[in-house]
Motif scaffolding. Structure first.
Motif, PDB file in Angstrom:
ATOM      1  N   THR A 154       2.971   1.932  -1.811  1.00  0.00           N
ATOM      2  CA  THR A 154       3.184   2.478  -3.326  1.00  0.00           C
ATOM      3  C   THR A 154       2.264   3.379  -3.964  1.00  0.00           C
ATOM      4  O   THR A 154       1.961   3.823  -4.754  1.00  0.00           O
ATOM      5  N   LYS A 155       1.016   3.297  -3.048  1.00  0.00           N
ATOM      6  CA  LYS A 155      -0.150   3.965  -3.486  1.00  0.00           C
ATOM      7  C   LYS A 155      -0.155   5.610  -2.682  1.00  0.00           C
ATOM      8  O   LYS A 155      -1.046   6.318  -2.588  1.00  0.00           O
ATOM      9  N   ILE A 156       0.933   5.848  -2.165  1.00  0.00           N
ATOM     10  CA  ILE A 156       1.197   7.174  -1.461  1.00  0.00           C
ATOM     11  C   ILE A 156       2.240   7.682  -2.361  1.00  0.00           C
ATOM     12  O   ILE A 156       3.304   7.234  -2.556  1.00  0.00           O
ATOM     13  N   GLN A 178      -0.710   7.572   4.910  1.00  0.00           N
ATOM     14  CA  GLN A 178       0.300   8.523   4.921  1.00  0.00           C
ATOM     15  C   GLN A 178       0.508   9.289   6.271  1.00  0.00           C
ATOM     16  O   GLN A 178       1.361   9.631   6.631  1.00  0.00           O
ATOM     17  N   VAL A 179      -0.588   9.375   6.822  1.00  0.00           N
ATOM     18  CA  VAL A 179      -0.720  10.036   8.229  1.00  0.00           C
ATOM     19  C   VAL A 179      -0.244   9.200   9.236  1.00  0.00           C
ATOM     20  O   VAL A 179       0.510   9.741  10.125  1.00  0.00           O
ATOM     21  N   ASP A 206      -6.950   2.540   6.925  1.00  0.00           N
ATOM     22  CA  ASP A 206      -8.080   2.156   6.058  1.00  0.00           C
ATOM     23  C   ASP A 206      -7.834   2.469   4.567  1.00  0.00           C
ATOM     24  O   ASP A 206      -8.661   2.277   3.832  1.00  0.00           O
ATOM     25  N   GLY A 207      -6.635   2.851   4.285  1.00  0.00           N
ATOM     26  CA  GLY A 207      -6.309   2.968   2.867  1.00  0.00           C
ATOM     27  C   GLY A 207      -5.076   3.899   2.813  1.00  0.00           C
ATOM     28  O   GLY A 207      -4.356   4.223   3.953  1.00  0.00           O
ATOM     29  N   PRO A 208      -4.743   4.493   1.494  1.00  0.00           N
ATOM     30  CA  PRO A 208      -3.478   5.243   1.226  1.00  0.00           C
ATOM     31  C   PRO A 208      -3.515   6.666   2.083  1.00  0.00           C
ATOM     32  O   PRO A 208      -2.563   7.082   2.554  1.00  0.00           O
ATOM     33  N   GLY A 209      -4.604   7.117   2.192  1.00  0.00           N
ATOM     34  CA  GLY A 209      -4.770   8.462   2.836  1.00  0.00           C
ATOM     35  C   GLY A 209      -4.462   8.216   4.392  1.00  0.00           C
ATOM     36  O   GLY A 209      -3.572   9.163   4.910  1.00  0.00           O
ATOM     37  N   SER A 210      -5.192   7.372   4.836  1.00  0.00           N
ATOM     38  CA  SER A 210      -4.519   7.073   6.419  1.00  0.00           C
ATOM     39  C   SER A 210      -3.458   6.665   6.752  1.00  0.00           C
ATOM     40  O   SER A 210      -2.643   6.910   7.642  1.00  0.00           O
ATOM     41  N   LEU A 238       0.809  -1.268   0.042  1.00  0.00           N
ATOM     42  CA  LEU A 238       0.044  -0.102  -0.024  1.00  0.00           C
ATOM     43  C   LEU A 238       0.865   1.268  -0.151  1.00  0.00           C
ATOM     44  O   LEU A 238       0.428   2.440  -0.354  1.00  0.00           O
TER      45      LEU A 238
END
Lengths: 264, 264, 264
Positions: free
Chosen positions: C189-191, C241-242, C235-239, C187
């Motif tokens: 690689t999706k950031i 990154q955080v 839960d996904g790339p957005g979270s 995952l």
């Protein structure tokens, strides 16, 4: 049309188009992340020396004038010329149209270079069409998207581009269709760059889907529905920005079709 | 004064001033989001061609030299001249003052153009006042805000500007008042651009509140309290950055007044 | 070696090196936050006038060509010259190597200026070594890191730099060691900008740790393990990154050593 829209979303995920972004400093990180989240690949680049070469490896182009200056305007022209030569579709995001004469002059020139699609808020679409019924408030819209439908039709006829008006209702106007989407959430207006992400996602869809009007509907519905679902469980604009990226990545056919509120 | 401070916060929410930001690349996204979260409208723009027109539609201006270069310094001068002509207040954020001679030369010129307020950390305020008791460590402060109060008083007298020293204790110095705020949380120093957001928020308050010293206290208290509350339930600097935006948007009068720790 | 790696992480936290970043617009915010999270201090700066002065106060330098143009290339040369003069180590991140002739020309010149370390994905490392077995897809890699080991060995010999290939397996190649790290999560690689953060973290470690190969292993393991742990509960790339920022800040020796999957 509903099933076709989901097919377009899976097409982007499978084909993973490479999207060249000439966009503004404010949104670059989020735009790149939004493209990655939907399964596309982003590249941000503006050096005059590489605009031609970049369009040889990319599948489409986004031109976003949010933080333009003369160097970047030249980059835009070089990239568009190369995109047109390579038959790569390009999308115009006229951020802050109507805010300053400089923006309007730059936009007049860009409009003549044949964008496949134009996406803006109602104030921007009205300003582009020189329907001066509104005052731009910086980059936010003071008009409703429904007030800008005539302007969108005019731009569509004049420049042969699909026009997307973002707002509480998103409106997609093309030769073939006129569609209203009643998705989204008001809290999305409290995050910077939602529209910029929508334009970049649009460019990803247009890179791999020949039916440009349908591609525009699918791209617009995707981000609006991702925002709508995310807004239900977030604590404010900060967490909404994060959740939308998660949802763009994870959204399923069931979720998408269940939430889709389309009028055509 | 406490009730007045909350009134100022609601004034910003109601009047939604349009703030022109000439700021650094690192913080643009967060700064724009912070302004949206408090109810203001941000625009980021630096093209020489539109500095005058931008100040005609904007209500205030932030000048932040974080990633300056000569083109941007010229943008700053053009925008400030236009702001002064339109009686729009402008705020100076002297990021990295004292770090290089180039920054100090640029700052010397900017200081003479009559900022309504100056906000920096202790090292930056000391460097601006040429009280060379400190060494700047890049953009972080190695001094305590209390060490910089004399420097702030000097700058206030010399340039007739409200001076805000950010730190564990925030200090606001003007002709009329000298206020200490004991809000915030140490974890805020582990997020980039907290100070930059504080300066932009300050510009939003100054756009609509004539009492500039009080506006500065309210703006400073707002972000420090939002950070303090958010720090209690976050998992680290990444989630704190997100939560502060949520809290800037949702904070209530009760929360604000309950947490406010003010000495005057 | 395992205990030494953790010692290096605590050394960075204690000594808090000041890292000068000439990097791309997309990742500046995240890169600065990643440096703060590990206990280092970031400064982003590109003005020609201050490159020499900046290297006098900084402890290392990152050169990242993600959104290069001619002005920034000149900034890079000025900063590198000053870094070399001050014996500050500098790291090269060849973003998009192989994508355009312009990038490759710029990289040819930079390689000759003696980076202490080079970090890229497999496509970039292959392109740098002119092992044209791959096609760059924008800034993403289409090759596996294991395919690029020969290219990394070549670059290490030719330029006397530690070479780090990021990928599902991270590979660190130096004169003294060749290490594989099997940490991380797909995952990541999706950031956008994970690699850019890795390069900046690398520069922080190299600023304070004389054993450059070990420093590279520690820096690479730190971000890969932080990503791996964070991916489990996001839960996904957005979270993600955080969460990575949170984990870079909070990771303990136990967590680090428990997850470390090293082959040497």
């Amino acid at each position: 049309m509903k099933e076709k829209l989901w097919n377009h979303i899976t097409t982007v995920r499978k084909q993973s188009p490479l999207v060249h972004n000439i966009t503004n400093y404010v949104v670059m990180n989020n735009t790149a992340n939004a493209l990655l989240a939907i399964g596309a690949s982003p590249i941000m680049s503006h050096a005059h020396e590489e605009m031609v070469a970049m369009q040889q490896i990319c599948n489409s182009l986004v031109i976003n004038i949010g933080t333009l200056d003369t160097y970047w305007v030249k980059s835009m022209h070089l990239a568009i010329e190369a995109a047109n030569k390579n038959k790569n579709p390009w999308v115009l995001d006229p951020v802050g149209a109507g805010a300053t004469p400089f923006r309007d002059e730059v936009l007049s020139e860009l409009l003549n270079l044949k964008p496949i699609a134009i996406r803006g808020n109602a104030s921007e679409i009205l300003a582009l069409a020189k329907h001066n019924k509104t005052q731009t408030k910086g980059v936010d819209s003071t008009a409703s998207s429904l007030d800008a439908i005539d302007a969108a039709r005019f731009l569509n006829k004049q420049y042969n581009a699909v026009v997307i008006i973002s707002g509480e209702t998103d409106v997609i106007v093309s030769d073939e269709l006129e569609v209203k989407l009643n998705n989204g959430n008001l809290l999305m207006t409290k995050i910077t760059g939602m529209g910029c992400s929508a334009s970049a996602i649009l460019a990803a869809f247009l890179a791999v889907i020949p039916e440009s009007a349908e591609a525009a509907v699918a791209a617009t519905a995707l981000i609006s529905i991702a925002g709508e679902i995310s807004a239900k469980s977030c604590d404010g604009p900060g967490s909404l920005q994060v959740s939308i990226l998660d949802k763009l990545h994870s959204i399923t056919e069931n979720e998408f079709l269940k939430h889709l509120k389309i009028e055509n």
